[in-house]
Design a protein around this motif. Structure first.
Motif, PDB file in Angstrom:
ATOM      1  N   PHE A   1      34.257  36.228  47.365  1.00  0.00           N
ATOM      2  CA  PHE A   1      34.758  37.184  48.345  1.00  0.00           C
ATOM      3  C   PHE A   1      33.592  38.080  48.763  1.00  0.00           C
ATOM      4  O   PHE A   1      33.331  39.116  48.145  1.00  0.00           O
ATOM      5  N   PRO A   2      32.848  37.686  49.796  1.00  0.00           N
ATOM      6  CA  PRO A   2      31.639  38.435  50.161  1.00  0.00           C
ATOM      7  C   PRO A   2      31.898  39.918  50.432  1.00  0.00           C
ATOM      8  O   PRO A   2      31.088  40.765  50.058  1.00  0.00           O
ATOM      9  N   VAL A   3      33.025  40.217  51.106  1.00  0.00           N
ATOM     10  CA  VAL A   3      33.371  41.616  51.411  1.00  0.00           C
ATOM     11  C   VAL A   3      34.635  41.966  50.652  1.00  0.00           C
ATOM     12  O   VAL A   3      35.649  41.264  50.748  1.00  0.00           O
ATOM     13  N   LYS A   4      34.598  43.030  49.919  1.00  0.00           N
ATOM     14  CA  LYS A   4      35.763  43.466  49.149  1.00  0.00           C
ATOM     15  C   LYS A   4      36.991  43.546  50.050  1.00  0.00           C
ATOM     16  O   LYS A   4      36.980  44.209  51.083  1.00  0.00           O
ATOM     17  N   SER A   5      38.037  42.819  49.679  1.00  0.00           N
ATOM     18  CA  SER A   5      39.350  42.830  50.322  1.00  0.00           C
ATOM     19  C   SER A   5      39.423  42.095  51.659  1.00  0.00           C
ATOM     20  O   SER A   5      40.489  42.072  52.279  1.00  0.00           O
ATOM     21  N   LEU A   6      38.331  41.462  52.103  1.00  0.00           N
ATOM     22  CA  LEU A   6      38.427  40.563  53.245  1.00  0.00           C
ATOM     23  C   LEU A   6      38.666  39.139  52.735  1.00  0.00           C
ATOM     24  O   LEU A   6      38.746  38.896  51.538  1.00  0.00           O
ATOM     25  N   GLY A   7      38.786  38.191  53.669  1.00  0.00           N
ATOM     26  CA  GLY A   7      39.075  36.819  53.280  1.00  0.00           C
ATOM     27  C   GLY A   7      38.011  36.223  52.373  1.00  0.00           C
ATOM     28  O   GLY A   7      36.828  36.580  52.454  1.00  0.00           O
ATOM     29  N   GLY A   8      38.439  35.303  51.512  1.00  0.00           N
ATOM     30  CA  GLY A   8      37.512  34.674  50.581  1.00  0.00           C
ATOM     31  C   GLY A   8      37.137  33.277  51.018  1.00  0.00           C
ATOM     32  O   GLY A   8      37.626  32.754  52.015  1.00  0.00           O
ATOM     33  N   GLU A   9      36.245  32.656  50.258  1.00  0.00           N
ATOM     34  CA  GLU A   9      35.808  31.294  50.543  1.00  0.00           C
ATOM     35  C   GLU A   9      35.836  30.465  49.269  1.00  0.00           C
ATOM     36  O   GLU A   9      35.494  30.943  48.183  1.00  0.00           O
ATOM     37  N   SER A  10      36.286  29.234  49.403  1.00  0.00           N
ATOM     38  CA  SER A  10      36.293  28.283  48.305  1.00  0.00           C
ATOM     39  C   SER A  10      34.940  27.584  48.257  1.00  0.00           C
ATOM     40  O   SER A  10      34.438  27.130  49.279  1.00  0.00           O
ATOM     41  N   LEU A  11      34.356  27.486  47.075  1.00  0.00           N
ATOM     42  CA  LEU A  11      33.042  26.886  46.899  1.00  0.00           C
ATOM     43  C   LEU A  11      33.111  25.715  45.930  1.00  0.00           C
ATOM     44  O   LEU A  11      33.961  25.684  45.038  1.00  0.00           O
ATOM     45  N   GLN A  12      32.211  24.768  46.093  1.00  0.00           N
ATOM     46  CA  GLN A  12      32.039  23.697  45.112  1.00  0.00           C
ATOM     47  C   GLN A  12      30.945  24.035  44.103  1.00  0.00           C
ATOM     48  O   GLN A  12      30.952  23.534  42.982  1.00  0.00           O
ATOM     49  N   ARG A  13      30.039  24.919  44.504  1.00  0.00           N
ATOM     50  CA  ARG A  13      28.894  25.282  43.668  1.00  0.00           C
ATOM     51  C   ARG A  13      28.557  26.737  43.914  1.00  0.00           C
ATOM     52  O   ARG A  13      28.639  27.212  45.045  1.00  0.00           O
ATOM     53  N   ALA A  14      28.211  27.457  42.878  1.00  0.00           N
ATOM     54  CA  ALA A  14      27.859  28.866  43.039  1.00  0.00           C
ATOM     55  C   ALA A  14      26.862  29.268  41.968  1.00  0.00           C
ATOM     56  O   ALA A  14      26.939  28.810  40.826  1.00  0.00           O
TER      57      ALA A  14
ATOM     58  N   GLN B   1      45.881  49.462  51.690  1.00  0.00           N
ATOM     59  CA  GLN B   1      46.176  50.323  52.836  1.00  0.00           C
ATOM     60  C   GLN B   1      46.278  49.541  54.144  1.00  0.00           C
ATOM     61  O   GLN B   1      47.055  49.898  55.027  1.00  0.00           O
ATOM     62  N   LEU B   2      45.470  48.487  54.276  1.00  0.00           N
ATOM     63  CA  LEU B   2      45.323  47.769  55.539  1.00  0.00           C
ATOM     64  C   LEU B   2      45.473  46.272  55.287  1.00  0.00           C
ATOM     65  O   LEU B   2      44.495  45.557  55.057  1.00  0.00           O
ATOM     66  N   GLY B   3      46.711  45.799  55.335  1.00  0.00           N
ATOM     67  CA  GLY B   3      46.972  44.397  55.048  1.00  0.00           C
ATOM     68  C   GLY B   3      46.240  43.446  55.971  1.00  0.00           C
ATOM     69  O   GLY B   3      45.896  42.326  55.588  1.00  0.00           O
ATOM     70  N   GLN B   4      45.956  43.900  57.205  1.00  0.00           N
ATOM     71  CA  GLN B   4      45.306  43.023  58.176  1.00  0.00           C
ATOM     72  C   GLN B   4      43.861  42.689  57.796  1.00  0.00           C
ATOM     73  O   GLN B   4      43.245  41.808  58.405  1.00  0.00           O
ATOM     74  N   MET B   5      43.316  43.363  56.789  1.00  0.00           N
ATOM     75  CA  MET B   5      41.984  42.993  56.319  1.00  0.00           C
ATOM     76  C   MET B   5      41.944  41.537  55.858  1.00  0.00           C
ATOM     77  O   MET B   5      40.897  40.878  55.937  1.00  0.00           O
ATOM     78  N   ALA B   6      43.086  41.015  55.393  1.00  0.00           N
ATOM     79  CA  ALA B   6      43.142  39.631  54.928  1.00  0.00           C
ATOM     80  C   ALA B   6      42.837  38.639  56.040  1.00  0.00           C
ATOM     81  O   ALA B   6      42.418  37.505  55.782  1.00  0.00           O
ATOM     82  N   GLN B   7      43.040  39.043  57.295  1.00  0.00           N
ATOM     83  CA  GLN B   7      42.839  38.133  58.427  1.00  0.00           C
ATOM     84  C   GLN B   7      41.370  37.941  58.779  1.00  0.00           C
ATOM     85  O   GLN B   7      41.019  37.007  59.506  1.00  0.00           O
ATOM     86  N   ILE B   8      40.503  38.807  58.276  1.00  0.00           N
ATOM     87  CA  ILE B   8      39.081  38.739  58.608  1.00  0.00           C
ATOM     88  C   ILE B   8      38.377  37.810  57.625  1.00  0.00           C
ATOM     89  O   ILE B   8      38.394  38.041  56.418  1.00  0.00           O
ATOM     90  N   ALA B   9      37.772  36.755  58.144  1.00  0.00           N
ATOM     91  CA  ALA B   9      36.988  35.853  57.303  1.00  0.00           C
ATOM     92  C   ALA B   9      35.580  36.406  57.144  1.00  0.00           C
ATOM     93  O   ALA B   9      34.970  36.889  58.107  1.00  0.00           O
ATOM     94  N   ALA B  10      35.070  36.362  55.937  1.00  0.00           N
ATOM     95  CA  ALA B  10      33.698  36.804  55.640  1.00  0.00           C
ATOM     96  C   ALA B  10      32.971  35.647  54.966  1.00  0.00           C
ATOM     97  O   ALA B  10      33.432  35.143  53.940  1.00  0.00           O
TER      98      ALA B  10
END
Length: 268
Positions: free
Chosen positions: A10-23, A51-60
């Protein structure tokens, strides 16, 4: 056999996350995880989906080691460069921690403010400005970026499956925003783990994760469930005097690379 079945960043706290195969795992947890944060422009207080549920809609997403990309449906994506570690410092607060970190600039602030409908800023935490993990659970020198309290969160796949069966519908793992997902164990077996090794890296389980309201939000839209699930069900069997728990916080004891499919060895 226990194996690492999923990796999330999750690059930005509380924004969208990314699935990885390697990290990669570095001194703050998964490399690039929660190194950015959205804060209220006036107070510097951190903002989340609470506070702001719409943060989930932002991909980071990380384009590369020095560039973050923000995107959301209907808007032109924005590339944000990692700011210099000691310039444009802004005072911010994450729970009880106050720190000075570099601001990402006007373009990012305007892009986020326009979508979220409030005046906010985007900040970045370089390793030199990271927070000390609570020494009640960690060693002096253990650090964390903008995650709530610990570098890594682990959840057993069987634990989510058990919860979904109790709720009576499928549940997305992303509701709980873990970094590591382990399969091959019984439900909630992770509660009793001590140290574990994945690949060449050892991890220490330090504390159960107390859950807030974010798991009641759809991880893609940010819309809140009408029935209070899955927290409503969790509270019937995973509550103690301090809260409702699901997942385990970890601290890494080394650095290296993780890949989905790696075996997991319990050390104690």
């Amino acid at each position: 056999m226990l194996r690492l079945s999923a990796l999330y960043r999750f690059p930005v706290k509380s924004l969208g996350g990314e699935s990885l195969q390697r990290a990669e795992v570095d001194a703050l947890g998964l490399a690039g995880d929660r190194r950015w944060m959205v804060v209220d422009a006036a107070s510097g207080r951190f903002l989340t989906q609470r506070q702001l549920g719409q943060m989930a809609q932002i991909a980071a997403r990380w384009r590369d080691d020095e560039t973050l990309e923000l995107s959301v449906s209907g808007r032109v994506p924005l590339a944000v460069a990692v700011p210099p570690a000691d310039e444009a410092l802004r005072g911010v607060t994450v729970w009880g921690d106050s720190l000075q970190v570099p601001d990402a600039g006007e373009a990012a602030a305007q892009w986020l403010s326009a979508f979220l409908g409030r005046d906010c800023r985007l900040v970045h935490v370089p390793p030199s400005r990271a927070r000390q993990v609570d020494t009640g659970y960690a060693q002096v020198g253990d650090q964390v970026g903008f995650a709530d309290g610990f570098p890594l969160l682990l959840i057993g796949q069987a634990s989510l499956d058990d919860l979904a069966a109790r709720v009576g519908r499928p549940l997305e793992m992303l509701r709980f925003r873990p970094n590591l997902v382990i399969e091959g164990a019984d439900p909630y077996a992770e509660d009793g783990w001590g140290r574990l090794r994945i690949g060449a890296i050892e991890f220490e389980r330090v504390k159960p994760c107390s859950r807030c309201a974010i798991p009641t939000l759809d991880p893609h839209s940010g819309e809140r469930s009408n029935d209070g699930e899955p927290l409503k069900t969790l509270a019937t069997y995973r509550r103690d005097a301090d809260g409702v728990y699901f997942g385990q916080n970890l601290i890494q004891r080394g650095q290296g690379v993780l890949e989905v499919g790696m075996p997991v060895t319990l050390l104690d």
